[in-house]
Scaffold this motif. Structure first.
Motif, PDB file in Angstrom:
ATOM      1  N   PRO A 212      37.068  39.826  39.647  1.00  0.00           N
ATOM      2  CA  PRO A 212      35.815  39.475  38.840  1.00  0.00           C
ATOM      3  C   PRO A 212      34.564  40.135  39.528  1.00  0.00           C
ATOM      4  N   HIS A 213      34.812  40.610  40.629  1.00  0.00           N
ATOM      5  CA  HIS A 213      33.503  41.150  41.284  1.00  0.00           C
ATOM      6  C   HIS A 213      33.407  42.883  41.230  1.00  0.00           C
ATOM      7  N   PHE A 214      34.478  43.366  40.376  1.00  0.00           N
ATOM      8  CA  PHE A 214      34.613  45.000  40.540  1.00  0.00           C
ATOM      9  C   PHE A 214      33.279  45.563  40.134  1.00  0.00           C
ATOM     10  N   PHE A 215      32.772  45.035  39.149  1.00  0.00           N
ATOM     11  CA  PHE A 215      31.511  45.742  38.534  1.00  0.00           C
ATOM     12  C   PHE A 215      30.135  44.811  38.979  1.00  0.00           C
ATOM     13  N   ASP A 216      30.290  44.468  40.257  1.00  0.00           N
ATOM     14  CA  ASP A 216      29.131  43.689  40.938  1.00  0.00           C
ATOM     15  C   ASP A 216      27.876  44.530  40.996  1.00  0.00           C
TER      16      ASP A 216
END
Length: 80
Positions: free
Chosen positions: A45-49
């Motif tokens: 869920p943090h890949f596109f942070d």
């Protein structure tokens, strides 16, 4: 990053970017929370942070494809 691990990094990054673009919820006429979408597409869920190269590529595509410069509204709503 160099050598074999650098190549793996770029392959994974580009694979997730490509998959992320083709699976954008807007192409199915729906909205989805950014974290949910990213987790489904990449498993992280943090890949596109914020402030990541992945985020830059994704939002550059969105801006280009949908002919908009309104990145703030996309980020503010956290829905794609």
């Amino acid at each position: 990053m160099d050598g074999y691990f650098g190549i793996i990094f770029w392959k994974v990054l580009l694979k997730h970017i490509e998959h992320g673009i083709t699976k954008l919820p807007v192409f199915c006429s729906k909205k989805e929370r950014l974290a949910v979408y990213v987790a489904q597409v990449t498993g992280d869920p943090h890949f596109f942070d914020s402030n990541t190269f992945a985020e830059l590529l994704l939002f550059d595509f969105i801006t280009y494809h949908f002919h908009t410069n309104n990145e703030e509204s996309i980020l503010e709503s956290y829905e794609l």
